[in-house]
Design a protein around this motif. Structure first.
Motif, short mmCIF file in Angstrom:
data_model
loop_
_atom_site.label_atom_id
_atom_site.label_comp_id
_atom_site.label_asym_id
_atom_site.label_seq_id
_atom_site.Cartn_x
_atom_site.Cartn_y
_atom_site.Cartn_z
N PRO A 1 2.49 8.43 -37.80
CA PRO A 1 1.40 8.18 -36.83
C PRO A 1 1.16 6.70 -36.56
CG PRO A 1 0.55 9.02 -38.92
CD PRO A 1 2.02 9.19 -38.97
N GLN A 2 1.60 5.84 -37.47
CA GLN A 2 1.39 4.41 -37.24
C GLN A 2 2.20 3.88 -36.06
OE1 GLN A 2 2.68 5.80 -39.93
NE2 GLN A 2 4.47 4.71 -40.71
N LEU A 3 3.18 4.67 -35.57
CA LEU A 3 3.95 4.24 -34.41
C LEU A 3 3.07 4.09 -33.17
CD1 LEU A 3 7.23 6.35 -34.70
CD2 LEU A 3 6.98 3.88 -35.04
N ALA A 4 1.98 4.84 -33.10
CA ALA A 4 1.09 4.75 -31.94
C ALA A 4 0.34 3.43 -31.92
CB ALA A 4 0.10 5.91 -31.94
N GLN A 5 0.34 2.72 -33.05
CA GLN A 5 -0.45 1.49 -33.13
C GLN A 5 0.41 0.24 -32.99
OE1 GLN A 5 -2.67 1.72 -36.79
NE2 GLN A 5 -3.38 3.79 -36.38
N TRP A 6 1.73 0.41 -32.79
CA TRP A 6 2.59 -0.77 -32.69
C TRP A 6 2.36 -1.52 -31.39
CZ3 TRP A 6 5.88 -1.49 -28.62
CH2 TRP A 6 6.17 -0.36 -27.83
N ARG A 7 1.87 -0.82 -30.41
CA ARG A 7 1.71 -1.41 -29.09
C ARG A 7 0.62 -2.48 -29.09
NH1 ARG A 7 -1.63 2.72 -25.30
NH2 ARG A 7 -2.69 0.82 -24.72
N GLY A 8 0.82 -3.47 -28.26
CA GLY A 8 -0.21 -4.48 -28.03
C GLY A 8 -0.52 -4.53 -26.54
N ASP A 9 -1.69 -5.01 -26.21
CA ASP A 9 -2.06 -5.06 -24.80
C ASP A 9 -2.11 -6.49 -24.28
OD1 ASP A 9 -4.25 -5.96 -26.17
OD2 ASP A 9 -5.69 -4.63 -25.19
N GLY A 10 -1.54 -7.44 -25.04
CA GLY A 10 -1.57 -8.83 -24.63
C GLY A 10 -0.87 -9.08 -23.32
N VAL A 11 0.29 -8.46 -23.12
CA VAL A 11 1.04 -8.65 -21.88
C VAL A 11 0.26 -8.11 -20.69
CG1 VAL A 11 3.15 -8.05 -20.63
CG2 VAL A 11 3.26 -8.63 -23.06
N PHE A 12 -0.33 -6.92 -20.87
CA PHE A 12 -1.09 -6.31 -19.77
C PHE A 12 -2.33 -7.15 -19.45
CE2 PHE A 12 -4.25 -3.08 -18.29
CZ PHE A 12 -3.65 -2.86 -17.05
N ARG A 13 -3.01 -7.64 -20.48
CA ARG A 13 -4.19 -8.47 -20.24
C ARG A 13 -3.80 -9.75 -19.51
NH1 ARG A 13 -8.94 -7.23 -22.87
NH2 ARG A 13 -8.81 -5.40 -24.20
N GLY A 14 -2.66 -10.31 -19.90
CA GLY A 14 -2.19 -11.50 -19.20
C GLY A 14 -1.88 -11.22 -17.75
N TRP A 15 -1.28 -10.05 -17.47
CA TRP A 15 -0.98 -9.66 -16.09
C TRP A 15 -2.27 -9.49 -15.29
CZ3 TRP A 15 1.82 -9.71 -12.09
CH2 TRP A 15 1.78 -8.70 -11.11
N VAL A 16 -3.28 -8.90 -15.90
CA VAL A 16 -4.57 -8.75 -15.22
C VAL A 16 -5.16 -10.11 -14.87
CG1 VAL A 16 -6.94 -7.91 -15.46
CG2 VAL A 16 -5.04 -6.49 -16.26
N ARG A 17 -5.06 -11.05 -15.80
CA ARG A 17 -5.61 -12.39 -15.55
C ARG A 17 -4.82 -13.12 -14.45
NH1 ARG A 17 -6.09 -12.40 -21.26
NH2 ARG A 17 -4.12 -13.56 -21.42
N GLN A 18 -3.53 -12.84 -14.35
CA GLN A 18 -2.71 -13.50 -13.33
C GLN A 18 -3.16 -13.13 -11.91
OE1 GLN A 18 -0.15 -15.78 -13.50
NE2 GLN A 18 -0.71 -15.97 -15.65
N LEU A 19 -3.85 -12.01 -11.78
CA LEU A 19 -4.27 -11.54 -10.46
C LEU A 19 -5.72 -11.87 -10.16
CD1 LEU A 19 -2.50 -8.05 -10.55
CD2 LEU A 19 -1.73 -10.12 -9.37
N ASP A 20 -6.23 -12.92 -10.79
CA ASP A 20 -7.63 -13.32 -10.59
C ASP A 20 -7.93 -13.72 -9.14
OD1 ASP A 20 -8.56 -12.81 -13.09
OD2 ASP A 20 -8.28 -14.85 -13.85
N ASP A 21 -6.89 -14.13 -8.40
CA ASP A 21 -7.14 -14.58 -7.04
C ASP A 21 -7.25 -13.43 -6.04
OD1 ASP A 21 -4.53 -13.93 -7.48
OD2 ASP A 21 -3.70 -15.42 -6.08
N THR A 22 -7.08 -12.19 -6.54
CA THR A 22 -7.26 -11.01 -5.69
C THR A 22 -8.47 -10.24 -6.21
OG1 THR A 22 -5.78 -9.68 -7.07
CG2 THR A 22 -4.80 -10.84 -5.20
N ALA A 23 -8.92 -9.27 -5.43
CA ALA A 23 -10.11 -8.51 -5.83
C ALA A 23 -10.08 -7.13 -5.17
CB ALA A 23 -11.39 -9.25 -5.44
N GLY A 24 -10.86 -6.24 -5.76
CA GLY A 24 -11.04 -4.92 -5.16
C GLY A 24 -9.81 -4.04 -5.26
N ARG A 25 -9.63 -3.22 -4.23
CA ARG A 25 -8.57 -2.21 -4.21
C ARG A 25 -7.19 -2.83 -4.33
NH1 ARG A 25 -9.19 1.38 0.86
NH2 ARG A 25 -11.23 1.55 -0.15
N GLY A 26 -6.97 -3.97 -3.63
CA GLY A 26 -5.67 -4.62 -3.66
C GLY A 26 -5.29 -5.07 -5.06
N ARG A 27 -6.26 -5.60 -5.79
CA ARG A 27 -5.97 -6.04 -7.16
C ARG A 27 -5.59 -4.88 -8.05
NH1 ARG A 27 -9.95 -9.62 -11.16
NH2 ARG A 27 -8.34 -10.03 -12.75
#
Length: 289
Positions: free
Chosen positions: A19-45
């Motif tokens: 069950p520990q395999l479910a915890q190997w994932r990290g969300d750092g890359v996804f959070r970084g991708w979200v921050r990269q799109l700060d110049d957009t907003a709403g539905r397009g973002r």
């Protein structure tokens, strides 16, 4: 479809054994991708945030299929994506942790792992039942549904949409957060409806469908994307209440969170077997034609 079924069986088996395999994932890359799109907003973002990773996942799966041993590579890739999608906590292991906790404080602490990010689960039968139902949908059935429909890209899209729409710690503007919530609810709607029907088939049809009909009578036309799938939690709890009443039906049993949890775990296990059986029949039918 055969490859998808095999990947799902392998991923579920690995999570059961490790069950520990479910915890190997990290969300750092996804959070970084979200921050990269700060110049957009709403539905397009929201669209950019979700569609780009899903398309890249689709292209990578197709590319792997063109390489030597392509089927094996595609299978391995699908298992990895599923292990990511079925996290961040192993659903079955979280239920086991609650059932085998040594004291009430430990049980209440373990129950919080079923909550959405930033949420809390009250220690009573109904609240725990709702949390189990939504966790089953978002950590297992929703991922599997979109995986069987759209492949690894579908599983990744669903997981990222749930993170974007329900994790309040992500840096989103108000308009983007509202649209992300809509997308998460919309992707929940189909698997939740199918899961209600499955629970009715493997459990108590009258109780489950009565709860679903009560929701439908009061549901707004836009509820499929504006509201969460509360009808699933209501249907699952109604199914368990019938099971308890069919037994001794003591008052303490009806309000016992651990009894609710154990019976609901059994109901969702039967539902999982039903889904996998249907997919297996589809695969077998494809081989015979």
């Amino acid at each position: 479809m055969a490859l998808s079924l095999l990947a799902a069986l392998i991923a579920l088996g690995l999570l059961h054994l490790l069950p520990q395999l479910a915890q190997w994932r990290g969300d750092g890359v996804f959070r970084g991708w979200v921050r990269q799109l700060d110049d957009t907003a709403g539905r397009g973002r929201v669209l950019l945030t979700l569609v780009v990773p899903a398309v890249l996942c689709l292209l990578l799966a197709e590319l792997l299929g063109q390489l030597p041993f392509g089927s094996f590579l595609q299978l391995a890739f699908a298992v990895v994506v599923l292990l990511y999608g079925l996290g961040p906590h192993p659903f079955e292991a979280d239920l086991e942790a609650i059932l085998h906790a040594p004291d009430p404080v430990a049980r209440h602490t373990a129950a919080q792992r079923l909550a959405e990010p930033g949420g809390q689960v009250a220690w009573n039968a109904h609240a725990l039942g709702e949390a189990v139902a939504l966790a089953a949908l978002r950590r297992r059935f929703g991922v599997l549904f979109w995986f069987f429909v759209l492949g690894p890209a579908g599983a990744l899209l669903y997981r990222l949409a749930q993170a974007l729409g329900r994790d309040d710690t992500l840096a989103l503007d108000a308009a983007s957060r509202r649209h992300a919530h809509y997308v998460a609810n919309a992707l929940d709607w189909l698997p939740a409806q199918l899961l209600v029907f499955t629970l009715a088939l493997v459990g108590h049809w009258d109780a489950v469908m009565a709860a679903w009909h009560r929701w439908r009578l009061h549901a707004a036309p836009t509820s499929w994307y504006t509201d969460g799938p509360d009808f699933l939690a209501a249907a699952a709890c109604a199914d368990i209440e019938v099971e308890i009443e069919a037994g001794d039906g003591y008052v303490e049993e009806r309000s016992d969170p651990l009894l609710e949890l154990a019976r609901m775990r059994s109901a969702f296990l039967r539902a999982l077997l039903a889904w996998l059986s249907v997919v297996a029949l589809i695969v077998l039918g494809g081989w015979l034609t």
